[in-house]
Write a protein that holds these residues in place. Structure first.
Motif, PDB file in Angstrom:
ATOM      1  N   ALA A  13      26.348  22.083  37.984  1.00 10.01           N
ATOM      2  CA  ALA A  13      25.767  21.732  39.285  1.00 10.01           C
ATOM      3  C   ALA A  13      26.833  21.787  40.380  1.00 10.01           C
ATOM      4  O   ALA A  13      26.583  22.273  41.491  1.00 10.01           O
ATOM      5  N   ARG A  14      28.031  21.310  40.062  1.00  6.07           N
ATOM      6  CA  ARG A  14      29.109  21.331  41.052  1.00  6.07           C
ATOM      7  C   ARG A  14      29.539  22.774  41.370  1.00  6.07           C
ATOM      8  O   ARG A  14      29.860  23.090  42.511  1.00  6.07           O
ATOM      9  N   THR A  15      29.524  23.614  40.352  1.00  8.33           N
ATOM     10  CA  THR A  15      29.844  25.033  40.580  1.00  8.33           C
ATOM     11  C   THR A  15      28.792  25.685  41.476  1.00  8.33           C
ATOM     12  O   THR A  15      29.119  26.464  42.384  1.00  8.33           O
ATOM     13  N   ILE A  16      27.533  25.363  41.218  1.00 11.60           N
ATOM     14  CA  ILE A  16      26.454  25.922  42.040  1.00 11.60           C
ATOM     15  C   ILE A  16      26.636  25.519  43.504  1.00 11.60           C
ATOM     16  O   ILE A  16      26.559  26.345  44.417  1.00 11.60           O
ATOM     17  N   ILE A  17      26.893  24.239  43.718  1.00  8.38           N
ATOM     18  CA  ILE A  17      27.049  23.749  45.091  1.00  8.38           C
ATOM     19  C   ILE A  17      28.282  24.363  45.752  1.00  8.38           C
ATOM     20  O   ILE A  17      28.223  24.842  46.897  1.00  8.38           O
ATOM     21  N   ALA A  18      29.397  24.395  45.037  1.00  6.76           N
ATOM     22  CA  ALA A  18      30.633  24.937  45.623  1.00  6.76           C
ATOM     23  C   ALA A  18      30.461  26.409  45.990  1.00  6.76           C
ATOM     24  O   ALA A  18      30.896  26.856  47.065  1.00  6.76           O
ATOM     25  N   ALA A  45      14.390  30.109  29.877  1.00  5.70           N
ATOM     26  CA  ALA A  45      13.803  28.787  30.136  1.00  5.70           C
ATOM     27  C   ALA A  45      14.314  28.216  31.455  1.00  5.70           C
ATOM     28  O   ALA A  45      15.475  28.407  31.819  1.00  5.70           O
ATOM     29  N   ILE A  46      13.427  27.515  32.162  1.00  9.33           N
ATOM     30  CA  ILE A  46      13.819  26.834  33.403  1.00  9.33           C
ATOM     31  C   ILE A  46      14.670  25.614  33.042  1.00  9.33           C
ATOM     32  O   ILE A  46      14.216  24.739  32.305  1.00  9.33           O
ATOM     33  N   VAL A  47      15.879  25.569  33.558  1.00  4.92           N
ATOM     34  CA  VAL A  47      16.757  24.415  33.286  1.00  4.92           C
ATOM     35  C   VAL A  47      16.941  23.554  34.527  1.00  4.92           C
ATOM     36  O   VAL A  47      17.627  22.520  34.476  1.00  4.92           O
ATOM     37  N   GLY A  48      16.342  23.940  35.633  1.00  5.85           N
ATOM     38  CA  GLY A  48      16.450  23.156  36.858  1.00  5.85           C
ATOM     39  C   GLY A  48      16.199  24.037  38.058  1.00  5.85           C
ATOM     40  O   GLY A  48      15.613  25.124  37.945  1.00  5.85           O
ATOM     41  N   ALA A  49      16.613  23.546  39.227  1.00  6.70           N
ATOM     42  CA  ALA A  49      16.476  24.335  40.450  1.00  6.70           C
ATOM     43  C   ALA A  49      17.538  23.887  41.438  1.00  6.70           C
ATOM     44  O   ALA A  49      18.003  22.743  41.402  1.00  6.70           O
ATOM     45  N   VAL A  50      17.936  24.826  42.315  1.00  2.52           N
ATOM     46  CA  VAL A  50      18.819  24.472  43.424  1.00  2.52           C
ATOM     47  C   VAL A  50      18.008  24.622  44.707  1.00  2.52           C
ATOM     48  O   VAL A  50      17.239  25.588  44.861  1.00  2.52           O
ATOM     49  N   GLY A  51      18.136  23.649  45.589  1.00  3.80           N
ATOM     50  CA  GLY A  51      17.431  23.687  46.869  1.00  3.80           C
ATOM     51  C   GLY A  51      18.429  23.689  48.004  1.00  3.80           C
ATOM     52  O   GLY A  51      19.331  22.858  48.034  1.00  3.80           O
ATOM     53  N   ALA A  80      18.300  30.988  50.341  1.00  5.16           N
ATOM     54  CA  ALA A  80      18.002  31.441  48.974  1.00  5.16           C
ATOM     55  C   ALA A  80      19.143  32.286  48.413  1.00  5.16           C
ATOM     56  O   ALA A  80      19.513  32.151  47.242  1.00  5.16           O
ATOM     57  N   LEU A  81      19.685  33.152  49.262  1.00  6.97           N
ATOM     58  CA  LEU A  81      20.794  34.017  48.852  1.00  6.97           C
ATOM     59  C   LEU A  81      21.990  33.169  48.386  1.00  6.97           C
ATOM     60  O   LEU A  81      22.618  33.452  47.355  1.00  6.97           O
ATOM     61  N   ALA A  82      22.283  32.105  49.108  1.00  3.81           N
ATOM     62  CA  ALA A  82      23.393  31.229  48.707  1.00  3.81           C
ATOM     63  C   ALA A  82      23.085  30.523  47.391  1.00  3.81           C
ATOM     64  O   ALA A  82      23.970  30.314  46.557  1.00  3.81           O
ATOM     65  N   GLY A  83      21.822  30.180  47.192  1.00 10.47           N
ATOM     66  CA  GLY A  83      21.434  29.525  45.944  1.00 10.47           C
ATOM     67  C   GLY A  83      21.554  30.447  44.747  1.00 10.47           C
ATOM     68  O   GLY A  83      22.011  30.041  43.671  1.00 10.47           O
ATOM     69  N   VAL A  84      21.151  31.695  44.928  1.00  9.38           N
ATOM     70  CA  VAL A  84      21.249  32.659  43.833  1.00  9.38           C
ATOM     71  C   VAL A  84      22.725  32.897  43.476  1.00  9.38           C
ATOM     72  O   VAL A  84      23.082  32.969  42.293  1.00  9.38           O
ATOM     73  N   ALA A  85      23.571  32.995  44.498  1.00 10.88           N
ATOM     74  CA  ALA A  85      25.010  33.163  44.239  1.00 10.88           C
ATOM     75  C   ALA A  85      25.538  31.982  43.426  1.00 10.88           C
ATOM     76  O   ALA A  85      26.326  32.148  42.482  1.00 10.88           O
ATOM     77  N   GLY A  86      25.100  30.789  43.780  1.00 15.14           N
ATOM     78  CA  GLY A  86      25.516  29.596  43.042  1.00 15.14           C
ATOM     79  C   GLY A  86      25.085  29.644  41.591  1.00 15.14           C
ATOM     80  O   GLY A  86      25.859  29.333  40.680  1.00 15.14           O
ATOM     81  N   ALA A  87      23.837  30.034  41.381  1.00 17.96           N
ATOM     82  CA  ALA A  87      23.311  30.098  40.019  1.00 17.96           C
ATOM     83  C   ALA A  87      24.138  31.043  39.163  1.00 17.96           C
ATOM     84  O   ALA A  87      24.513  30.727  38.026  1.00 17.96           O
ATOM     85  N   LEU A  93      24.050  31.220  35.109  1.00 20.35           N
ATOM     86  CA  LEU A  93      22.599  31.115  34.994  1.00 20.35           C
ATOM     87  C   LEU A  93      21.946  32.254  35.767  1.00 20.35           C
ATOM     88  O   LEU A  93      22.599  32.930  36.562  1.00 20.35           O
ATOM     89  N   VAL A  94      20.645  32.434  35.561  1.00 19.53           N
ATOM     90  CA  VAL A  94      19.897  33.355  36.398  1.00 19.53           C
ATOM     91  C   VAL A  94      19.230  32.555  37.505  1.00 19.53           C
ATOM     92  O   VAL A  94      18.572  31.545  37.232  1.00 19.53           O
ATOM     93  N   GLY A  95      19.433  32.982  38.752  1.00 22.39           N
ATOM     94  CA  GLY A  95      18.778  32.329  39.883  1.00 22.39           C
ATOM     95  C   GLY A  95      17.579  33.138  40.327  1.00 22.39           C
ATOM     96  O   GLY A  95      17.728  34.298  40.701  1.00 22.39           O
TER      97      GLY A  95
END
Lengths: 141, 141, 141, 141
Positions: free
Chosen positions: C7-12, C109-115, C125-132, C137-139
């Motif tokens: 999660a921290r990697t996704i946010i960063a 499988a869905i393991v969560g979501a980034v908003g 959305a583009l920033a979220g996919v990069a985070g995933a 993970l696949v975003g």
């Protein structure tokens, strides 16, 4: 991941346990690891509002990570804390035995909870633990 | 004004304090002076519902202007008052230690609060105060 | 299971993507597979109420099993359905791009979501996919 | 009065209909004449939040006394009215086909509703009507 077949086994076994031991009509909900409803049955003769009580026992258990019986004991010591959880979790906490954590046998991870209401809360919990075991899980009630 | 860098420092230090002292997995939220969420982290192994408890400790502190530990003491004297605050603030009040006011060192003004849950509430508060100090603030817990 | 480190990697990564592309201040939440908050950061300069919008994008995605961009397209066709979901899920549905499903690379499988909220919803959305992707993970945004 | 055995027959038949016709994983709730939950099952692979949507289809039908498909048609003509019902009934109204009224064959009285979600809403309703008939009731979908 908890499957619907497991949830149905939990409910069927809890209900059979209730019939066998002469309990009053039971209502049984199974929640997944995120607290979302997977399956529910309310036996004939149970009051109409039982879904919410069964859900509240199981939901509090999943959210806080302890059986609802333990939440009842915590309430006796710290009513301001456990009472406040009703607000935090939008009313969906019933701190009374009958909300049984479902744990994976191998890892111990919480995979959901079963919530039962209808008879004494000790009997409710007993039926829930029997259901958990029938589904190949550990029931912590 | 509290910055995100300060919030991240508070969370990192609170978590490091928890690891150093052998606390259970912590969940740490930082709210701004208006009670709005600035940053949050939930350590692996914590129950899924921890955001709400961490938020409730910190939100009550900011809204009423006292640490959540003090709200617990007030509850003992006037349960009807503190209990009613759950309704007033939409369930987001947990009157238990671990909601630490963040104050500006020079002016004493409240700039936010950190809310921690996971270990004993005394330890939760201790980790929050450590976080506040690391960010150059006074933590009132 | 999504970890806090992921999660921290996704946010960063989402935040770094925003800085690199000159986006406005971003707010980024990561929810687990049950829709529960795992981590959140709100960048300095973002409006105070951003947590709710970020959460609503991600929560709707997890609950309904599609990216929030798709919920926006569904709204155009069936406003009565998507509009009603706000009631069903207690207001926590924002049917606008920026709620990106997080899927396990191997199983899907869905393991969560980034908003994410702050810039145009396409950029969010583009920033979220990069985070995933940075978290292995696949975003799906 | 709707019995649990009838509710279980409705769910089993709706699910069998779904499997037979190649529908996506279904979630099926049965409510009694007062709108209270009697039984529910969510098939594996369905998104976690399906209980609320199934309930919303069936609850709106029972409360207003028309199938949820009809509520969708009413929405097209009077969005201000049907939209307001979400507030009146605490968010539990989803005005989309798949909430099928259950009527007694002899008297025509409403004895409950079945709410289904997972496939197209037409298919959801079709599975619900099949379930009603298998339980000796008239399904109005």
């Amino acid at each position: 991941m908890l499957t619907l077949d497991q949830a149905r086994t939990i409910i069927a076994t809890a209900r059979a346990t209730g019939r066998e031991k002469g309990m009053k009509p039971l209502s049984v909900v199974v929640l997944d690891a995120g607290g979302h409803v997977l399956a529910f049955e309310r036996e004939d003769g149970a009051p109409v509002g039982r879904f919410g009580i069964a859900q509240g026992k199981a939901y509090g258990a999943v959210m806080i990570g302890v059986p609802s019986r333990k939440l009842g004991e915590m309430y006796a010591e710290r009513p301001h804390f456990i009472g406040a959880l009703g607000g935090v979790y939008d009313g969906k906490v019933v701190p009374v035995a009958g909300g049984v954590l479902l744990r994976d046998k191998a890892t111990g991870a919480i995979v959901g909870a079963v919530g039962i209401t209808g008879d004494t809360s000790d009997n409710d919990a007993l039926a829930g633990v029997a259901g958990a075991e029938a589904a190949g899980l550990v029931g912590e009630g």
